[in-house]
Design a protein around this motif. Structure first.
Motif, PDB file in Angstrom:
ATOM      1  N   ALA A  92      -3.204  -5.677   8.333  1.00  0.00           N
ATOM      2  CA  ALA A  92      -4.269  -5.272   9.254  1.00  0.00           C
ATOM      3  C   ALA A  92      -3.745  -4.317  10.320  1.00  0.00           C
ATOM      4  CB  ALA A  92      -4.892  -6.508   9.897  1.00  0.00           C
ATOM      5  N   ASP A  93      -2.563  -4.639  10.908  1.00  0.00           N
ATOM      6  CA  ASP A  93      -2.000  -3.754  11.932  1.00  0.00           C
ATOM      7  C   ASP A  93      -1.666  -2.386  11.351  1.00  0.00           C
ATOM      8  OD1 ASP A  93      -2.278  -5.690  13.801  1.00  0.00           O
ATOM      9  OD2 ASP A  93      -0.139  -6.146  14.042  1.00  0.00           O
ATOM     10  N   ALA A  94      -1.120  -2.375  10.141  1.00  0.00           N
ATOM     11  CA  ALA A  94      -0.778  -1.096   9.498  1.00  0.00           C
ATOM     12  C   ALA A  94      -2.028  -0.263   9.265  1.00  0.00           C
ATOM     13  CB  ALA A  94      -0.055  -1.361   8.176  1.00  0.00           C
ATOM     14  N   ARG A  95      -3.049  -0.892   8.744  1.00  0.00           N
ATOM     15  CA  ARG A  95      -4.291  -0.174   8.450  1.00  0.00           C
ATOM     16  C   ARG A  95      -4.875   0.427   9.723  1.00  0.00           C
ATOM     17  NH1 ARG A  95      -5.949  -3.641   5.274  1.00  0.00           N
ATOM     18  NH2 ARG A  95      -7.071  -5.001   6.724  1.00  0.00           N
ATOM     19  N   ASN A  96      -4.879  -0.360  10.798  1.00  0.00           N
ATOM     20  CA  ASN A  96      -5.424   0.118  12.060  1.00  0.00           C
ATOM     21  C   ASN A  96      -4.568   1.245  12.640  1.00  0.00           C
ATOM     22  OD1 ASN A  96      -7.237  -0.276  14.519  1.00  0.00           O
ATOM     23  ND2 ASN A  96      -5.202  -0.579  15.420  1.00  0.00           N
ATOM     24  N   PHE A  97      -3.255   1.077  12.580  1.00  0.00           N
ATOM     25  CA  PHE A  97      -2.359   2.087  13.140  1.00  0.00           C
ATOM     26  C   PHE A  97      -2.473   3.401  12.357  1.00  0.00           C
ATOM     27  CE2 PHE A  97       1.676   4.283  13.752  1.00  0.00           C
ATOM     28  CZ  PHE A  97       1.820   4.223  15.131  1.00  0.00           C
ATOM     29  N   HIS A  98      -2.517   3.329  11.045  1.00  0.00           N
ATOM     30  CA  HIS A  98      -2.651   4.537  10.213  1.00  0.00           C
ATOM     31  C   HIS A  98      -3.932   5.289  10.569  1.00  0.00           C
ATOM     32  CE1 HIS A  98      -0.176   2.206   6.960  1.00  0.00           C
ATOM     33  NE2 HIS A  98       0.591   2.668   7.942  1.00  0.00           N
ATOM     34  N   ARG A  99      -4.986   4.520  10.770  1.00  0.00           N
ATOM     35  CA  ARG A  99      -6.259   5.159  11.102  1.00  0.00           C
ATOM     36  C   ARG A  99      -6.207   5.786  12.488  1.00  0.00           C
ATOM     37  NH1 ARG A  99     -10.304   3.334  13.992  1.00  0.00           N
ATOM     38  NH2 ARG A  99      -9.442   1.208  14.016  1.00  0.00           N
ATOM     39  N   LYS A 100      -5.662   5.060  13.435  1.00  0.00           N
ATOM     40  CA  LYS A 100      -5.592   5.560  14.812  1.00  0.00           C
ATOM     41  C   LYS A 100      -4.754   6.829  14.907  1.00  0.00           C
ATOM     42  CE  LYS A 100      -7.483   2.477  17.812  1.00  0.00           C
ATOM     43  NZ  LYS A 100      -8.236   2.813  19.030  1.00  0.00           N
ATOM     44  N   MET A 101      -3.627   6.846  14.197  1.00  0.00           N
ATOM     45  CA  MET A 101      -2.691   7.966  14.299  1.00  0.00           C
ATOM     46  C   MET A 101      -2.903   9.001  13.195  1.00  0.00           C
ATOM     47  SD  MET A 101      -1.457   6.799  16.969  1.00  0.00           S
ATOM     48  CE  MET A 101      -0.255   8.074  17.357  1.00  0.00           C
ATOM     49  N   ASN A 102      -3.950   8.789  12.374  1.00  0.00           N
ATOM     50  CA  ASN A 102      -4.316   9.752  11.323  1.00  0.00           C
ATOM     51  C   ASN A 102      -3.141  10.009  10.365  1.00  0.00           C
ATOM     52  OD1 ASN A 102      -6.089  11.461   9.981  1.00  0.00           O
ATOM     53  ND2 ASN A 102      -5.445  13.259  11.156  1.00  0.00           N
ATOM     54  N   LEU A 103      -2.547   8.930   9.852  1.00  0.00           N
ATOM     55  CA  LEU A 103      -1.426   9.038   8.912  1.00  0.00           C
ATOM     56  C   LEU A 103      -1.942   8.891   7.488  1.00  0.00           C
ATOM     57  CD1 LEU A 103       1.254   6.813  10.705  1.00  0.00           C
ATOM     58  CD2 LEU A 103       0.899   9.282  10.888  1.00  0.00           C
ATOM     59  N   ASN A 104      -1.483   9.791   6.588  1.00  0.00           N
ATOM     60  CA  ASN A 104      -1.939   9.767   5.196  1.00  0.00           C
ATOM     61  C   ASN A 104      -0.799   9.658   4.188  1.00  0.00           C
ATOM     62  OD1 ASN A 104      -4.841  10.183   5.695  1.00  0.00           O
ATOM     63  ND2 ASN A 104      -4.191  12.189   6.468  1.00  0.00           N
ATOM     64  N   ASP A 105       0.346  10.217   4.524  1.00  0.00           N
ATOM     65  CA  ASP A 105       1.477  10.186   3.602  1.00  0.00           C
ATOM     66  C   ASP A 105       2.076   8.774   3.561  1.00  0.00           C
ATOM     67  OD1 ASP A 105       3.603  11.707   1.997  1.00  0.00           O
ATOM     68  OD2 ASP A 105       4.800  10.652   3.518  1.00  0.00           O
ATOM     69  N   PHE A 181       1.885   1.643   0.948  1.00  0.00           N
ATOM     70  CA  PHE A 181       2.100   2.189  -0.395  1.00  0.00           C
ATOM     71  C   PHE A 181       0.995   1.817  -1.382  1.00  0.00           C
ATOM     72  CE2 PHE A 181       5.844   3.807   1.110  1.00  0.00           C
ATOM     73  CZ  PHE A 181       6.717   4.303   0.139  1.00  0.00           C
ATOM     74  N   GLY A 182       0.131   0.881  -1.001  1.00  0.00           N
ATOM     75  CA  GLY A 182      -0.963   0.511  -1.890  1.00  0.00           C
ATOM     76  C   GLY A 182      -0.518  -0.281  -3.104  1.00  0.00           C
ATOM     77  N   ILE A 183       0.605  -1.001  -3.005  1.00  0.00           N
ATOM     78  CA  ILE A 183       1.087  -1.838  -4.104  1.00  0.00           C
ATOM     79  C   ILE A 183       1.425  -3.224  -3.558  1.00  0.00           C
ATOM     80  CG2 ILE A 183       1.976   0.050  -5.513  1.00  0.00           C
ATOM     81  CD1 ILE A 183       4.740  -0.505  -4.370  1.00  0.00           C
TER      82      ILE A 183
END
Length: 685
Positions: A92-105, A181-183
């Protein structure tokens, strides 16, 4: 710049320096407001939790609750709970952080995890150079947490554990990396300061590979074998592995079932091969594949279908001669699971550039013969999943029959198309009507005559849509009697009736019909060939009208009845006399006598070249008929030869005769006017 929140191999430093920058920015925006019980970071609300309360103290609490079940059960419950909740928090924290900081790679997403870990007080991360963070089942991380909050809590409490205690560190870090990584990933602590080890060390990997990686680490570091004890894969992941295996098995069964159903309805060889390749790729987790067909005469292999491969590679491998390494490998008839570069075949530059890794080569057999080969491969994975091998071989077993059926259907379709071409060039309607009265086929000529596209005719009731209403019941009744096998009804091989075009015009068709039967003798329908004779019928009607007009005109002039004087008629006869002509002569003469009240009728036979008893009788009959109306007949123009013939025929010649028409006229004038020697000067020209 130097990393200060994480330690990583030198080649990873640039990406982690970047991560320190945006993670530092994230945590720099912190606001504390005790008056509202608020701790806020980058717009997100946080809570402070005492480390020991979710570590050593939590274990004590659970141990008390499960006192009756024993210490081992209590520790298992505590570890399972802490790992599961930490893993969920990490995701959950990763998902939120990726969205907040606009990370895709994926690598950028993962690199933020250890830095975030340090800022949020979980632990410092020291990543081993042995790590290989690939986005597939070969993912592998080896790392230490020098300052784990859980190990610190145990040490500060003065307690020593006989098992690794950093369960939440393992759960949170694997949850963050799994989201990145989606795995599916799981982390296991193998060394822990809380039980006296020098470091807290973790291995993270795919659930299906975690035990192999731990065993591999122990093999490389046998001196640590005595210390690495009582580690365990969290029960959550054991259960998840079972669930995943069950889902995977259900998915494999579903794919195989769907393939079987799809193959039954596949139209053509290309479609069947595409279904097989797509199913094999889906089952195996590979990303490319193809099917080779074996040339029955030469034994060579030809690529018939492919997916996910470069054009250069396809061109290079599209054909293999019978004596090639590839053909020999396939014709051996055994499945091969290998790395592409390890195959016993020649590798050229094109094959090397394709960079295939794992590959499965599955010969397809039918009646004990190799007829094709199904290949699947991956550009990213080094091994074909073991659990996919049986499924791939099960698919291959279906493929053989499907290929034979598809090739047979292709051949039939080609024959059908060829036959259709022949039918389309025919100059007549060709029509197939099934027992339900529906059109199953109509050729191009039929469509032209009806003014319809084939799709507007096929499948429709022939009689309801294309037979005029006044003829519908009759033609449909005969058809239905034939379809039920009424022995009293014979097929009408020649039949003429109109059809109705799209524009409502009636066209006259002459039909030739044949009843079609199945092998068991049941009626399959009627094959009709029809010729459009509309224009011919119109022409025939015009010709008949012209003929009737001509005939009428001829009849009027062939035996003229001429009034040459008041109450005197002349009938010149030319040619022969038959019953029909005598009847018309008699009708015309009697009608004229009645109309003109004539008393003398001169019948001139100068134009009759021969006479027999029948003709003589006809002339005598005409004379008698005239007498019945009170008119006297005078026969003129009897040639000597005719007179001689009449005497020889022994015909009663009790009638007035004169040699010439002029003499006959003179006789008539004298008879009417009473002047025996009256001169006559009448011209008939």
């Amino acid at each position: 710049m130097v990393l200060d929140t994480v330690k990583v191999p030198e080649e990873f430093e640039p990406i982690f320096l970047k991560a320190e920058e945006y993670v530092g920015k994230y945590f720099s925006e912190r606001r504390d407001d005790p008056s509202k019980g608020l701790i806020e970071v980058f717009g997100e609300r946080y809570v402070l939790v005492r480390a020991a309360s979710i570590s050593v103290d939590f274990f004590d609490t659970v141990a008390n609750l499960y006192r009756d079940a024993g210490e081992e059960e209590a520790v298992g419950v505590a570890k399972s709970f802490l790992f599961n909740i930490a893993h969920a928090l990490g995701k959950a924290d990763a998902r939120n952080f990726h969205r907040k900081m606009n990370l895709n790679d994926p690598i950028e997403k993962l690199s933020a995890g250890p830095v975030h870990f340090s800022h949020s007080g979980w632990a410092f991360v020291d990543l081993s150079p042995e790590s290989k963070p690939t986005p597939d089942e070969n993912f592998y991380l080896l790392y230490d947490h020098p300052y784990s909050f859980e190990a610190d809590s145990w040490e500060k409490s003065g307690k020593k554990s006989d098992f690794p205690v950093c369960v939440m560190n393992a759960g949170y870090s694997s949850g963050w990396c799994e989201e990145s990584f989606g795995i599916s990933l799981v982390a296991v602590e193998i060394l822990c300061r809380a039980k006296g080890d020098d470091v807290c060390r973790f291995i993270m990997a795919h659930p299906s590979k975690i035990e192999d990686h731990i065993a591999g680490y122990l093999e490389k570091n046998p001196e640590l074998a005595k210390k690495i004890t009582k580690y365990e894969i969290p029960e959550f992941f054991e259960r998840k592995q079972v669930e995943d295996a069950q889902k995977e098995a259900e998915n494999l069964i579903s794919i195989q079932r769907d393939l079987a159903l799809s193959l039954n309805s596949a139209s053509g060889l290309d479609s069947a091969l595409g279904l097989c390749v797509d199913s094999a790729i889906a089952i195996s987790g590979m990303d490319c594949g193809g099917v080779y067909l074996v040339n029955g005469s030469s034994g060579s292999l030809d690529l018939a279908f492919h997916r996910g491969l470069s054009a250069d590679f396809i061109e290079s491998v599209s054909h293999h001669d019978a004596d090639s390494d590839s053909a020999r490998l396939v014709m051996a008839g055994l499945p091969v699971y290998s790395r592409h570069h390890e195959l016993d075949i020649e590798m050229d530059d094109v094959r090397r550039r394709e960079e295939l890794r794992a590959i499965a080569i599955l010969p397809v057999q039918n009646d004990g013969k190799v007829i094709a080969c199904l290949n699947v491969a991956s550009h990213t994975t080094d091994e074909v999943p073991a659990n996919a091998c049986d499924a791939l071989e099960a698919i291959t077993a279906q493929v053989g029959c499907a290929i034979v059926r598809a090739k047979t259907e292709d051949a039939l379709h080609k024959e059908r198309d060829r036959a259709k071409q022949y039918l389309d060039v025919a100059g007549v309607i060709l029509l197939l009507i099934d027992p339900d009265r529906r059109v199953r086929h109509i050729n191009r000529k039929g469509c032209e005559i009806l003014g319809c596209e084939e799709s507007e005719v096929a499948g429709r009731d022939w009689f309801e849509n294309f037979i005029p209403e006044q003829f519908r019941d009759e033609t449909a009744g005969v058809f239905e009697s034939l379809m039920v096998g009424d022995e009293g009804i014979e097929p009408v091989e020649y039949y003429e009736n109109p059809v109705l075009t799209k524009e409502g015009e009636e066209r006259t068709i002459v039909w030739h019909n044949a009843v079609l039967r199945n092998e068991d003798g049941t009626i399959a329908g009627i094959l009709c060939s029809g010729e459009d004779i509309t224009e011919r019928k119109i022409l025939e009607q015009k010709l008949q009208g012209a003929f009737d007009e001509l005939k009428k005109s001829y009849e009027e002039v062939s035996i003229p009845v001429i009034q040459v004087w008041d109450r005197i008629l002349v009938i010149p006869i030319i040619g022969t006399l038959d019953d029909l002509r005598v009847n018309r002569l008699t009708e015309a003469m009697l009608s004229k006598i009645a109309d003109t009240k004539s008393l003398v009728v001169i019948i001139d036979i100068t134009g009759v070249h021969s006479i027999d008893s029948s003709v003589a009788s006809h002339i005598f009959g005409v004379v008698q008929a005239a007498g019945l109306l009170g008119a006297e007949c005078v026969v003129t123009g009897i040639a000597p030869a005719i007179a001689k013939s009449m005497i020889a025929l022994d015909v009663d010649i009790a009638m007035v005769t004169r040699t010439t028409l002029q003499e006959g006229l003179a006789y008539a004038m004298r008879k009417l006017f009473g002047k025996r020697d009256l001169p006559v000067a009448i011209s008939l020209e």
